[in-house]
Motif scaffolding. Structure first.
Motif, mmCIF file in Angstrom:
data_model
loop_
_atom_site.group_PDB
_atom_site.id
_atom_site.type_symbol
_atom_site.label_atom_id
_atom_site.label_comp_id
_atom_site.label_asym_id
_atom_site.label_seq_id
_atom_site.Cartn_x
_atom_site.Cartn_y
_atom_site.Cartn_z
ATOM 1 N N ASN A 153 -15.187 91.949 -0.464
ATOM 2 C CA ASN A 153 -16.010 90.578 -0.638
ATOM 3 C C ASN A 153 -17.316 90.895 -1.600
ATOM 4 O OD1 ASN A 153 -17.393 88.242 -0.615
ATOM 5 N ND2 ASN A 153 -16.320 87.698 1.154
ATOM 6 N N GLU B 73 -3.497 86.523 -6.426
ATOM 7 C CA GLU B 73 -4.454 87.618 -7.114
ATOM 8 C C GLU B 73 -4.522 87.404 -8.605
ATOM 9 O OE1 GLU B 73 -4.826 92.493 -7.401
ATOM 10 O OE2 GLU B 73 -3.224 91.584 -6.326
ATOM 11 N N THR C 84 -8.387 90.398 -13.174
ATOM 12 C CA THR C 84 -9.823 90.812 -12.628
ATOM 13 C C THR C 84 -9.560 91.294 -11.329
ATOM 14 O OG1 THR C 84 -9.918 88.711 -11.524
ATOM 15 C CG2 THR C 84 -10.701 88.773 -13.856
ATOM 16 N N HIS D 41 -9.354 89.756 -8.557
ATOM 17 C CA HIS D 41 -10.108 88.721 -7.571
ATOM 18 C C HIS D 41 -8.900 87.997 -6.810
ATOM 19 C CE1 HIS D 41 -13.622 89.761 -9.361
ATOM 20 N NE2 HIS D 41 -13.691 89.085 -10.411
ATOM 21 N N TYR E 291 -12.602 81.769 -3.104
ATOM 22 C CA TYR E 291 -12.588 83.194 -3.445
ATOM 23 C C TYR E 291 -12.521 83.819 -2.211
ATOM 24 C CZ TYR E 291 -14.728 87.789 -4.279
ATOM 25 O OH TYR E 291 -14.995 89.247 -4.265
ATOM 26 N N ARG F 195 -11.924 87.792 -1.783
ATOM 27 C CA ARG F 195 -12.303 89.073 -2.062
ATOM 28 C C ARG F 195 -11.758 89.715 -3.337
ATOM 29 N NH1 ARG F 195 -7.699 88.402 0.984
ATOM 30 N NH2 ARG F 195 -5.814 89.714 0.720
ATOM 31 N N SER F 196 -12.149 90.751 -3.727
ATOM 32 C CA SER F 196 -11.659 91.730 -4.789
ATOM 33 C C SER F 196 -10.906 92.996 -4.507
ATOM 34 C CB SER F 196 -13.145 91.693 -5.642
ATOM 35 O OG SER F 196 -13.352 90.641 -6.043
ATOM 36 N N LEU G 148 -14.176 96.345 -11.982
ATOM 37 C CA LEU G 148 -14.240 95.478 -11.325
ATOM 38 C C LEU G 148 -15.644 94.978 -11.686
ATOM 39 C CD1 LEU G 148 -13.621 93.629 -8.650
ATOM 40 C CD2 LEU G 148 -14.793 95.654 -7.359
ATOM 41 N N ILE H 61 -18.219 91.501 -10.893
ATOM 42 C CA ILE H 61 -18.536 90.361 -10.140
ATOM 43 C C ILE H 61 -18.639 89.168 -11.107
ATOM 44 C CG2 ILE H 61 -21.103 90.952 -10.229
ATOM 45 C CD1 ILE H 61 -21.170 89.805 -7.538
ATOM 46 N N VAL I 50 -15.928 86.430 -11.237
ATOM 47 C CA VAL I 50 -15.486 85.669 -10.174
ATOM 48 C C VAL I 50 -15.442 84.224 -10.416
ATOM 49 C CG1 VAL I 50 -15.972 85.079 -7.798
ATOM 50 C CG2 VAL I 50 -15.990 87.453 -8.344
#
Length: 337
Positions: free
Chosen positions: A108, A244, A248, A250, A275, A277-278, A284, A286, A289
């Motif tokens: 997360n 998912e 991305t 996410h 949202y 988690r990723s 990756l 942020i 998101v």
């Protein structure tokens, strides 16, 4: 000739047959039958160079396999498989601890913060029908760029919640709620937000004992600085469509729920797009998101419109729903000191 690559939790029989013909020595030793998927190489060619994305196998389920990007390599234009594969095999172990270990593949990126859009559903909507129909469309043109959370595509939840609005201090306005657990203990959910909005502070306390079920006394002891007022108890039935973003990494939930207050049964139905988690992978970011959450929300909005579901984009919260009921029936008295 194209061959299916996957069947159940193993390579398809047709592919294994082809591999036995290509490598008879390995087939004679029986090793073809025990091959495990390792990686997928995605090649992007240009006149100047060939860029190769290395995707490592990160999940095996009956419905298929999932691969995550762990590296990106560059080669001269016109690179051959003999050039690419040895280098890719060396890099496929990158992020291994976040690929080969099931409980380490996600993170997360905003712990303690809920990021969520809401769509209020009007009329007598069957939340299960809507869930099952929408879940069947994930991975199709209705939700481009999204795949199901493989092996965890849909979830069901039901809770009874006792809610207390936090009136003061101003910096902690929001609510504290007690959710009943099958064990008899309670989970405490504490949300802090001055107004209904995209982001809200959210923390939890698990496996709490509340003597005599006296929530007001518990809050007076544990949160003596807060002034609160009790709101109506409600039941919440929820179905989650988990998916998912393949671009991305996410993970999001389309959480379709129905809230009914105890006794008088005021009803609120919503689709919350949240949202979760990723996936940990090379690249990756942020910063993607919220844009991807907004893209998904727009897709859900369009899906509802196409299917004739009366709805409204909003940030309308459960707290606002309960407050509106109180304002129509007479406000409850605040407690605490």
């Amino acid at each position: 000739m194209a061959r299916p690559t996957w069947c159940g939790c193993a390579l398809s029989e047709s592919l294994r047959t082809d591999l036995r013909g290509a490598w008879p020595r390995a087939a004679g030793a029986g090793s073809i039958d025990f091959l495990s998927p390792i990686m997928v190489l995605r090649l992007h060619g240009s006149p100047e160079r060939t860029t190769v994305e290395v995707l490592a196998c990160t999940r095996l389920r009956e419905v298929g396999a999932v691969f995550a990007r762990v590296a990106e390599c560059e080669f001269p234009a016109g690179a051959t498989p003999d050039d690419v594969v040895p280098v890719a095999l060396k890099s496929v172990g990158n992020l291994r601890e976040h690929v080969a270990v099931e409980n380490q593949v996600f993170r997360n990126l905003v712990p303690g913060i809920e990021i969520e859009n809401k769509i209020t559903l009007h009329g007598d909507v069957s939340i299960w029908q809507l869930t099952s129909e929408m879940a069947s469309q994930v991975g199709s043109a209705s939700f481009p760029g999204f795949i199901p959370d493989v092996g965890n595509e849909v979830q069901r939840w039901e809770v009874f919640q006792h809610t207390f609005e936090v009136l003061s201090p101003e910096a902690e306005r929001g609510y504290i709620a007690f959710q009943e657990q099958p064990s008899g203990a309670f989970m405490l959910k504490h949300k802090v937000f001055a107004e209904d909005t995209l982001r809200r502070v959210e923390t939890f306390r698990h496996n709490l004992t509340v003597p005599g079920g006296d929530f007001a006394a518990f809050l007076d002891l544990e949160y003596p600085h807060l002034t609160v007022r009790a709101l109506r108890t409600f039941s919440r039935t929820r179905f989650d469509v988990n998916l998912e973003s393949s671009a991305t990494g996410h993970f999001f939930g389309i959480e379709i729920d129905e809230v009914r207050t105890a006794g008088d049964e005021h009803v609120l139905r919503q689709a919350e797009v949240a949202y979760h988690r990723s996936r940990i992978h090379d690249g990756l970011d942020i910063a993607t998101v919220e844009p991807e959450l907004e893209r998904l929300t727009n897709l859900v909005d369009s899906y509802l419109t196409r299917n004739g579901v009366d709805h409204e984009r909003t940030f309308y919260s459960k707290l606002s729903f309960l407050r509106d009921i109180e304002s129509r029936s007479g406000a409850a008295s605040p407690t605490g000191r």
